[in-house]
Design a protein around this motif. Structure first.
Motif, PDB file in Angstrom:
ATOM      1  N   LEU A  69       0.861  -1.183   0.000  1.00  0.00           N
ATOM      2  CA  LEU A  69       0.000   0.000   0.000  1.00  0.00           C
ATOM      3  C   LEU A  69       0.894   1.228   0.000  1.00  0.00           C
ATOM      4  O   LEU A  69       1.867   1.290   0.753  1.00  0.00           O
ATOM      5  CB  LEU A  69      -0.881   0.037   1.245  1.00  0.00           C
ATOM      6  CG  LEU A  69      -1.810  -1.146   1.469  1.00  0.00           C
ATOM      7  CD1 LEU A  69      -2.533  -0.986   2.803  1.00  0.00           C
ATOM      8  CD2 LEU A  69      -2.803  -1.241   0.322  1.00  0.00           C
ATOM      9  N   GLY A  70       0.547   2.209  -0.823  1.00  0.00           N
ATOM     10  CA  GLY A  70       1.326   3.438  -0.885  1.00  0.00           C
ATOM     11  C   GLY A  70       0.814   4.463   0.097  1.00  0.00           C
ATOM     12  O   GLY A  70      -0.264   4.322   0.678  1.00  0.00           O
ATOM     13  N   ILE A  89       5.818   3.136   1.468  1.00  0.00           N
ATOM     14  CA  ILE A  89       5.127   1.928   1.016  1.00  0.00           C
ATOM     15  C   ILE A  89       5.190   0.888   2.134  1.00  0.00           C
ATOM     16  O   ILE A  89       6.237   0.675   2.733  1.00  0.00           O
ATOM     17  CB  ILE A  89       5.728   1.404  -0.317  1.00  0.00           C
ATOM     18  CG1 ILE A  89       4.968   0.179  -0.828  1.00  0.00           C
ATOM     19  CG2 ILE A  89       7.193   1.150  -0.214  1.00  0.00           C
ATOM     20  CD1 ILE A  89       5.387  -0.275  -2.228  1.00  0.00           C
ATOM     21  N   ALA A  90       4.032   0.309   2.440  1.00  0.00           N
ATOM     22  CA  ALA A  90       3.940  -0.756   3.446  1.00  0.00           C
ATOM     23  C   ALA A  90       3.595  -2.046   2.714  1.00  0.00           C
ATOM     24  O   ALA A  90       2.704  -2.059   1.861  1.00  0.00           O
ATOM     25  CB  ALA A  90       2.865  -0.429   4.470  1.00  0.00           C
ATOM     26  N   ILE A  91       4.305  -3.135   3.054  1.00  0.00           N
ATOM     27  CA  ILE A  91       4.166  -4.381   2.308  1.00  0.00           C
ATOM     28  C   ILE A  91       3.938  -5.544   3.262  1.00  0.00           C
ATOM     29  O   ILE A  91       4.679  -5.719   4.221  1.00  0.00           O
ATOM     30  CB  ILE A  91       5.434  -4.655   1.475  1.00  0.00           C
ATOM     31  CG1 ILE A  91       5.745  -3.470   0.577  1.00  0.00           C
ATOM     32  CG2 ILE A  91       5.274  -5.944   0.658  1.00  0.00           C
ATOM     33  CD1 ILE A  91       7.153  -3.467   0.039  1.00  0.00           C
ATOM     34  N   SER A 102       6.560  -5.193   6.191  1.00  0.00           N
ATOM     35  CA  SER A 102       7.686  -4.283   6.012  1.00  0.00           C
ATOM     36  C   SER A 102       7.151  -2.903   5.658  1.00  0.00           C
ATOM     37  O   SER A 102       6.009  -2.758   5.214  1.00  0.00           O
ATOM     38  CB  SER A 102       8.628  -4.787   4.915  1.00  0.00           C
ATOM     39  OG  SER A 102       7.932  -4.959   3.696  1.00  0.00           O
ATOM     40  N   GLN A 103       7.975  -1.899   5.882  1.00  0.00           N
ATOM     41  CA  GLN A 103       7.586  -0.517   5.580  1.00  0.00           C
ATOM     42  C   GLN A 103       8.834   0.243   5.161  1.00  0.00           C
ATOM     43  O   GLN A 103       9.871   0.135   5.807  1.00  0.00           O
ATOM     44  CB  GLN A 103       6.941   0.121   6.805  1.00  0.00           C
ATOM     45  CG  GLN A 103       6.291   1.458   6.565  1.00  0.00           C
ATOM     46  CD  GLN A 103       7.260   2.626   6.712  1.00  0.00           C
ATOM     47  OE1 GLN A 103       8.166   2.580   7.529  1.00  0.00           O
ATOM     48  NE2 GLN A 103       7.076   3.639   5.909  1.00  0.00           N
ATOM     49  N   TYR A 104       8.755   0.983   4.045  1.00  0.00           N
ATOM     50  CA  TYR A 104       9.893   1.696   3.478  1.00  0.00           C
ATOM     51  C   TYR A 104       9.533   3.150   3.242  1.00  0.00           C
ATOM     52  O   TYR A 104       8.410   3.474   2.851  1.00  0.00           O
ATOM     53  CB  TYR A 104      10.311   1.066   2.136  1.00  0.00           C
ATOM     54  CG  TYR A 104      10.668  -0.388   2.286  1.00  0.00           C
ATOM     55  CD1 TYR A 104      11.974  -0.783   2.542  1.00  0.00           C
ATOM     56  CD2 TYR A 104       9.685  -1.368   2.213  1.00  0.00           C
ATOM     57  CE1 TYR A 104      12.293  -2.117   2.711  1.00  0.00           C
ATOM     58  CE2 TYR A 104       9.994  -2.703   2.388  1.00  0.00           C
ATOM     59  CZ  TYR A 104      11.299  -3.063   2.635  1.00  0.00           C
ATOM     60  OH  TYR A 104      11.617  -4.383   2.813  1.00  0.00           O
ATOM     61  N   GLY A 110      17.078   9.221  -3.081  1.00  0.00           N
ATOM     62  CA  GLY A 110      16.283   8.427  -4.014  1.00  0.00           C
ATOM     63  C   GLY A 110      16.185   6.958  -3.661  1.00  0.00           C
ATOM     64  O   GLY A 110      15.449   6.214  -4.299  1.00  0.00           O
ATOM     65  N   SER A 111      16.909   6.514  -2.660  1.00  0.00           N
ATOM     66  CA  SER A 111      16.795   5.123  -2.207  1.00  0.00           C
ATOM     67  C   SER A 111      15.564   5.002  -1.296  1.00  0.00           C
ATOM     68  O   SER A 111      14.957   6.005  -0.914  1.00  0.00           O
ATOM     69  CB  SER A 111      18.053   4.686  -1.453  1.00  0.00           C
ATOM     70  OG  SER A 111      18.194   5.407  -0.240  1.00  0.00           O
ATOM     71  N   TRP A 112      15.205   3.774  -0.977  1.00  0.00           N
ATOM     72  CA  TRP A 112      14.097   3.494  -0.061  1.00  0.00           C
ATOM     73  C   TRP A 112      14.661   2.699   1.101  1.00  0.00           C
ATOM     74  O   TRP A 112      15.330   1.686   0.890  1.00  0.00           O
ATOM     75  CB  TRP A 112      13.003   2.691  -0.770  1.00  0.00           C
ATOM     76  CG  TRP A 112      12.313   3.491  -1.827  1.00  0.00           C
ATOM     77  CD1 TRP A 112      12.788   3.782  -3.077  1.00  0.00           C
ATOM     78  CD2 TRP A 112      11.045   4.119  -1.720  1.00  0.00           C
ATOM     79  NE1 TRP A 112      11.879   4.551  -3.749  1.00  0.00           N
ATOM     80  CE2 TRP A 112      10.798   4.775  -2.947  1.00  0.00           C
ATOM     81  CE3 TRP A 112      10.083   4.186  -0.712  1.00  0.00           C
ATOM     82  CZ2 TRP A 112       9.634   5.494  -3.185  1.00  0.00           C
ATOM     83  CZ3 TRP A 112       8.913   4.894  -0.954  1.00  0.00           C
ATOM     84  CH2 TRP A 112       8.704   5.536  -2.181  1.00  0.00           C
TER      85      TRP A 112
END
Length: 159
Positions: A69-70, A89-91, A102-104, A110-112
């Motif tokens: 989910l964004g 983003i949560a996955i 996970s959550q990023y 520009g990295s996550w």
């Protein structure tokens, strides 16, 4: 005057403060294995699938699958339909070992960078860098990368 404009344009284009938010893409992955503190590497591919994200990790030759989910940070909605404007983003993911989350968050370069855990497991970290610019998360003097480490999201078969 034209060279100055080109230099200014290049500065804004290359400046990490102006990172593109959209999580869609292929990334090199570096993470820390919570079981032994060692570093692992791999690849992750994020695609938009309607209102969600499809996420496929390939670590130590094993593919793992998730749905994401964004969202937006800075006081805006925490989750929304997948959008190029997402900066978080949560996955959720599942595999033969169980499930995890996970959550990023988008970083200025520009990295996550984010955290992940298996159900009942320890919290760990992972960084995604657009293909070609992998970075190490292991501090000097700690355990290095090992192919024998448990990959994030072991195995799952897609229907």
């Amino acid at each position: 005057m034209l060279p100055r404009r080109l230099a200014i344009s290049a500065f804004f284009f290359l400046s990490p403060a102006f990172a593109v938010a959209d999580p869609v893409g292929t990334y090199d992955v570096v993470g820390i294995n919570p079981d032994n503190g060692g570093e692992y590497t791999g690849m992750v591919e994020v695609t938009r699938n309607g209102t969600t994200y499809s996420v496929v990790w390939t670590i130590a030759g094993t593919e793992s699958y998730g749905v994401g989910l964004g969202g937006k940070q800075a006081g805006k909605t925490s989750s929304q339909a997948a959008s190029p404007d997402d900066d978080t983003i949560a996955i959720g993911y599942g595999n033969d070992d169980g499930f995890g989350i996970s959550q990023y968050d988008l970083q200025p370069d520009g990295s996550w960078k984010g955290n992940w855990a298996y159900a009942g497991g320890e919290l760990s970290t992972e960084t995604w860098t657009r293909q070609g610019a992998i970075r190490s998360l292991t501090a000097p003097g700690t355990k290095g990368a090992s192919e024998a480490m448990k990959p994030m999201g072991n195995t799952i078969s897609r229907p």
